[in-house]
Design an enzyme around this catalytic site. Structure first.
Site, PDB file in Angstrom:
ATOM      1  N   CYS A  93       1.169  -1.208   0.372  1.00 54.76           N
ATOM      2  CA  CYS A  93       0.134   0.000   0.241  1.00 54.76           C
ATOM      3  C   CYS A  93       0.761   1.195   0.351  1.00 54.76           C
ATOM      4  O   CYS A  93       2.443   0.877  -0.073  1.00 54.76           O
ATOM      5  CB  CYS A  93      -1.149  -0.129   1.492  1.00 54.76           C
ATOM      6  SG  CYS A  93       0.239   0.289   2.368  1.00 54.76           S
ATOM      7  N   ASP A 138      10.107  31.932 -27.795  1.00 50.96           N
ATOM      8  CA  ASP A 138      10.832  31.967 -29.158  1.00 50.96           C
ATOM      9  C   ASP A 138       9.787  31.967 -30.341  1.00 50.96           C
ATOM     10  O   ASP A 138       9.007  31.747 -30.414  1.00 50.96           O
ATOM     11  CB  ASP A 138      11.685  31.139 -28.397  1.00 50.96           C
ATOM     12  CG  ASP A 138      13.074  31.597 -29.456  1.00 50.96           C
ATOM     13  OD1 ASP A 138      13.571  32.414 -29.939  1.00 50.96           O
ATOM     14  OD2 ASP A 138      13.467  30.882 -30.083  1.00 50.96           O
TER      15      ASP A 138
END
Length: 807
Positions: free
Chosen positions: A97, A503
Site C-alpha cells: 500500500c 521564442d
C-alpha cells in the site's frame, strides 16, 4: 577527523567528553550515561540481547544473503553517474500500500550518503540518488532488506516473471478465501436461523467448529500478506495500513475462537469477509495500477532485443546491449530499428508513431536519421548505429517518463504528512471506541465489532494514492502522445500557468528560413555568402542551416571554419587566415567596434551582418514562415486564460511583423538570452506563472527561469536538458494538449484528495458510533482505493485530437 560516537543502548550520538567506555562480556561498548550502561547490563543478564537486533530492524536473514545473490560488482553495473552523483533504480517486492512507500522512502532517506529516495507505488520501482563515496549499491539493498522488503535489480524479464507470480499468488489466495467464505456463509445462515428459531446446543457447537475450521485457512493463508506486512511494520516502528487490517481480522477471529470453546456469539464471518473483500479490492486495484504503469513497459518493448549486425560476409544476430556507435545493421521490412542510427543503404517508409505519435509513415532516404523503436515498413535497409541501446531515443524517453513518475507533486505533501500519523491515530480511535461502548454497556452496539469497523474502514491508501496514481496515468498518457513531463511537480505547475512566452525561430515559425536577399558592402554577393557559410557550417541553428543551404544551392565552395565560437543571442566568430570573422546582429558587430551602416527596414526580415578583420562586409536577409498551427494554438491558449508573449533575439521589426500575423498579446525583439530570462523574472515578480517555449541554446536561460520550460524536439540538447516539458514532435498543437492534460490531471488530483478526506471524515465517525458493521467497513475501504485509481484512469481516456501537424 572527528567520528560521531553512538550510545550502545539508546542510540543517541554523544561527544568524546560524554563517553563512558565499558567492557561487557567480550565487547567494548560506549554509553552516554550510567543509566544506559545499567540498562544494557540488565537486559543482557535477563537474556534479552535480541532487543537490540530487533530495534535496529534486522531481518533475521542469514548474514550476507543478499550480498551472495547480488554482489557489489554485479549491482554496480546498474548504477548510473548523473551530474556528479550516483543513481540506482531497482524494484522493491512486498509493497502492499501507499504506507509501504512512505516507510521505504523515509528509511532510505535516513541512511548516510543517500541524498534522495523515491519509490513509485504504481511500478514498485525505486530510484535512489546517493554519494558512492559514503554508501554503495549493496548497502542500499541491505538497508531495504532490513525493513522486510525484497529489493532486486531492474531486469525486464525477471520483473515480469515476479509480477506474474505475485498476481497468481494473490488470485489463488482470493479464490481460496472466496470458496471458503461461501462455505462459511452456509454455516452462518444456519446459526442465524437457530438464533431466532432455536437450535440444539450440540448442533450449535458443531456449527461453531465447522466455522472455525473453514475460517482458519482464510485468516492465516489468504490473509497472510496482511499479517506479515502488519507485523513487519509494527516491528520497524512504522505502522501501516496492513496493521489495521491485521488487528481487525485477528480481533474478530480471536474473539470467535474463544467463544467457540467458552460459549457466546462468534464472528468468524466478519474475519473471513474482511480478508475476502480486501483481497478483491487489491485485485481490482492491482489491475488498474498495472494498466496505469504500462506506458514505460510498452516504450521499452518497442525496441527489439536482438539486431542483425553486418561484419564480414554474413550477418550475425547479437543482443542489442552489445551494439556500439558505428556498427552497421541490416533491418528487414516489418522489423523495428534496435538503436538510433543513420540510413546508409536503401530507402523505406518508417512508422514513427512510437516516438512522436504521428500515425502516418514517413519516407526515409540515405543520410536520414531513424530512431530506435520505429518500424521499417517497405524495404530492406542498412543503418549505421549512432548510439548504444541504453542511449537511444526510446530508452531516454522511458527514463524521462519513469523519473517524472518518481518526482512528487507539491500538492502531495499534505497527504504525506497526514499518512505519517494516520495509523497510530486510528488505533487510538479504535481503542477509544471499544472503551466507550464497554462503559456504555449498550446491548444494541457491540464494542468489539465497532472497534473492528474503525480499524478496517480507515484507509490511508486512498489518501496516499490520490496524487501519485494521477501523476502516473497522466505522464504515461502524455508520453504516448509525444509529450514528456519531467515530474509530478511539472505537471502541477503546468496546470496553474497564466502566461506563455514563445521564442520565434523554430518555435512559432517553421524553423526553415530561406535567404531572400544579399547586400554586400565589399565584393560580390557570392563572396559574402561563402564567407558566412564557412562559419555557419557546424551550427544546427535554423538560420545557419539556411545560409549553408543557399551556398550549396549556388554551388559555392565554403570550407568549414575551425574553432567557431557561438555567442548565444548575438552571433558567431571564427578565426580565418584573413582575420577574425564575425557574423550576427547589428548590436553585436557595433559592440565589437565595427561600423555598421544604417539600413532601411526590411519588412520584418531577419538580418545577419558579416564582418571580416574588423571591416564590414555586408548583410544577409532571411525570412521564415509561421507554423500552420501557430494561430490555432495561440487562440486555444487564450481560451484557457493564458496570455501569449513573443520573446526573440531577432529585430523588433521582425517581432512586430510576426505579432501582426499571429494573435500575440505582446512582442519583444532584440533580446539577449539574459534579457529573455530577466523579462520572465519580472513577469513572475508580478504574480504571473510563466511557461517558456523554445528550442535553441539562446533559450536555455529563459527555459530555466520560467515555472515551466518547454522544448520542442529538433532543438538543441541544451534546450532539452534545460526544459521541464518536452514535445517529441515540433507541433504546437501538442503544447495545447499538454496544458489541457495538466489542468485535467490537477482537477483529478483535487477530486481524489477530496474523496479521500471526505471518506475518512465520514466513515470513521459512523464506524465509531456503531453504525457500520465490519463487513460493510471492509467493502467500503476496498472501494475507496479502487475509486481513487479508477478516477485517475480517466486521464488515459482523453479523446485524440481531430488533426495534427505532420512531424
Amino acid at each position: 577527523m572527528n567520528t560521531a560516537l553512538t550510545c550502545a543502548h539508546c542510540g543517541l550520538t554523544m561527544s568524546a567528553a560524554e563517553r563512558i567506555a565499558a567492557r561487557i562480556g567480550d565487547l567494548d561498548l560506549d554509553f552516554c550515561c550510567r543509566g544506559c550502561q545499567g540498562a544494557y547490563i540488565l537486559l543482557k543478564e535477563a537474556g534479552l540481547e535480541d532487543f537490540y537486533r530487533r530495534r535496529e530492524g534486522e531481518s533475521g536473514l542469514p548474514e550476507g544473503a543478499y550480498e551472495n545473490a547480488y554482489g557489489e560488482a554485479y549491482l554496480q553495473s546498474f548504477v548510473r553517474q548523473v551530474e556528479g552523483e550516483a543513481r540506482l533504480t531497482f524494484v522493491v517486492d512486498g509493497i502492499r500500500c501507499a504506507a509501504c512507500v512512505w516507510v521505504v522512502e523515509k528509511f532510505l532517506g535516513r541512511c548516510a550518503g543517500v541524498r534522495e529516495a523515491r519509490l513509485n507505488y504504481g511500478t514498485h520501482r525505486a530510484q535512489v540518488r546517493f554519494d558512492p563515496a559514503r554508501i554503495s549499491a549493496a548497502q542500499i539493498f541491505a538497508a531495504v532488506t532490513r525493513i522486510g522488503y525484497l529489493p532486486r535489480p531492474l531486469g525486464e524479464d525477471q520483473g515480469e516473471r515476479r509480477a506474474e507470480q505475485e498476481r497468481r499468488s494473490l488470485l489463488i489466495r482470493f479464490g481460496t478465501a472466496l470458496f471458503l467464505s461461501m462455505q462459511l456463509m452456509g454455516y452462518s445462515l444456519a446459526l442465524y436461523a437457530g438464533y431466532f428459531q432455536g437450535m440444539d446446543a450440540q448442533a450449535k457447537q458443531l456449527f461453531h467448529y465447522f466455522a472455525a475450521a473453514v475460517s482458519t485457512p482464510v485468516v492465516f493463508y489468504s490473509g497472510a500478506p496482511f499479517l506479515q506486512s502488519g507485523w513487519r511494520s509494527l516491528r520497524n516502528g512504522a505502522p501501516g495500513m496492513d496493521l489495521l487490517i491485521a488487528l481487525g481480522v485477528l480481533a474478530a477471529y480471536g474473539k470467535s475462537l474463544y467463544a467457540t470453546f467458552a460459549g457466546g456469539e462468534v464472528y468468524f464471518d466478519t474475519a473471513v469477509m474482511i480478508v475476502t473483500l480486501i483481497l478483491a479490492g487489491r485485485l481490482f486495484e492491482g489491475a488498474a495500477r498495472r494498466r496505469a504503469a504500462a506506458g514505460i513497459d510498452l516504450l521499452l518493448r518497442l525496441a527489439p532485443q536482438t539486431a542483425r549486425r553486418l561484419r564480414g560476409a554474413a550477418p550475425e544476430d547479437v543482443a542489442v546491449g552489445q551494439l556500439v556507435a558505428g556498427d552497421l545493421l541490416e533491418v528487414r521490412p516489418g522489423e523495428r530499428f534496435a538503436v538510433d542510427g543513420e540510413l546508409v543503404g536503401g530507402e523505406t517508409e518508417v512508422d514513427e508513431a512510437a516516438v512522436n505519435g504521428e500515425p502516418l509513415p514517413v519516407w526515409r532516404r540515405p543520410g536520414d536519421r531513424v530512431a530506435a523503436g520505429t518500424l521499417n515498413l517497405s524495404a530492406l535497409v542498412r543503418v549505421r548505429a549512432t548510439a548504444a541501446a541504453a542511449d537511444s531515443f526510446i530508452a531516454r524517453v522511458a527514463r524521462l517518463v519513469e523519473e517524472a513518475q518518481l518526482r512528487r507533486a507539491p500538492i502531495q505533501s499534505l497527504a504525506d504528512r497526514i499518512c505519517a500519523w494516520f495509523v497510530p491515530a486510528v488505533i487510538l480511535i479504535a481503542l477509544g471506541t471499544w472503551l466507550f461502548w464497554q462503559w456504555r454497556a449498550s446491548g444494541e452496539v457491540s464494542p468489539l465489532l465497532s472497534a473492528i469497523a474503525v480499524l478496517v474502514i480507515a484507509c490511508p491508501c486512498a489518501l496516499g494514492l490520490a496524487t501519485p496514481t494521477a501523476v502516473l496515468v497522466a505522464t504515461g498518457a502524455a508520453a504516448r502522445r509525444g509529450i514528456l513531463f519531467r515530474g509530478g511537480d511539472v505537471l502541477e505547475a503546468a496546470g496553474r500557468l497564466t502566461l506563455a512566452a514563445f521564442d520565434k525561430t523554430g518555435t512559432l515559425t517553421l524553423g526553415r528560413p530561406r535567404v531572400v536577399a544579399l547586400h554586400p558592402a565589399l565584393g560580390s554577393a557570392d563572396e559574402l555568402l561563402a564567407l558566412a557559410a564557412r562559419a555557419e557550417s557546424g551550427s544546427t541553428h535554423p538560420l545557419a542551416q539556411a545560409v549553408v543551404a543557399e551556398a550549396r544551392r549556388r554551388g559555392l565552395d565554403a570550407h568549414p571554419a575551425q574553432e567557431v565560437r557561438t555567442l548565444p543571442g548575438r552571433g558567431l566568430e571564427a578565426p580565418l587566415d584573413q582575420g577574425l570573422l564575425r557574423l550576427g546582429s547589428r548590436a553585436y558587430l557595433r559592440d565589437a567596434g565595427i561600423s555598421v551602416p544604417e539600413t532601411r527596414a526590411h519588412q520584418g526580415a531577419t538580418e545577419i551582418h558579416v564582418a571580416l578583420d574588423g571591416v564590414y562586409r555586408g548583410l544577409i536577409l532571411l525570412e521564415d514562415q509561421p507554423r500552420s498551427e501557430a494561430a490555432a494554438c495561440l487562440k486555444r491558449l487564450a481560451e484557457q486564460g493564458l496570455g501569449a508573449v513573443l520573446l526573440t533575439g531577432d529585430t523588433p521589426d521582425a517581432a512586430r511583423r510576426l505579432a501582426e500575423a499571429l494573435p500575440l498579446t505582446q512582442a519583444h525583439g532584440g533580446l539577449s538570452p539574459a534579457g529573455k530570462a530577466a523579462w520572465i523574472d519580472a513577469a513572475r515578480a508580478q504574480g504571473q506563472r510563466v511557461l517558456m517555449v523554445g528550442d535553441g541554446i539562446n533559450d536555455a536561460p529563459a527555459l530555466a527561469a520560467a515555472q515551466v520550460g518547454c522544448a520542442m524536439a529538433g532543438g538543441t540538447d541544451i534546450a532539452l536538458e534545460s526544459s521541464d516539458l518536452v514535445l517529441t514532435c515540433p507541433d504546437l498543437g501538442r503544447l495545447v494538449e499538454a496544458l489541457e492534460l495538466a489542468r485535467r490531471a490537477l482537477r483529478i488530483i483535487r477530486q481524489n484528495l477530496f474523496w479521500a478526506f471526505a471518506y475518512n471524515l465520514l466513515a470513521l465517525p459512523l464506524a465509531a458510533l456503531g453504525q457500520l458493521a465490519p463487513i460493510h467497513a471492509a467493502a467500503a475501504m476496498a472501494l475507496s482505493s479502487v475509486c481513487v485509481v479508477g478516477n485517475s484512469l480517466r486521464l488515459s481516456r482523453l479523446p485524440a485530437p481531430k488533426s495534427r501537424t505532420r512531424c
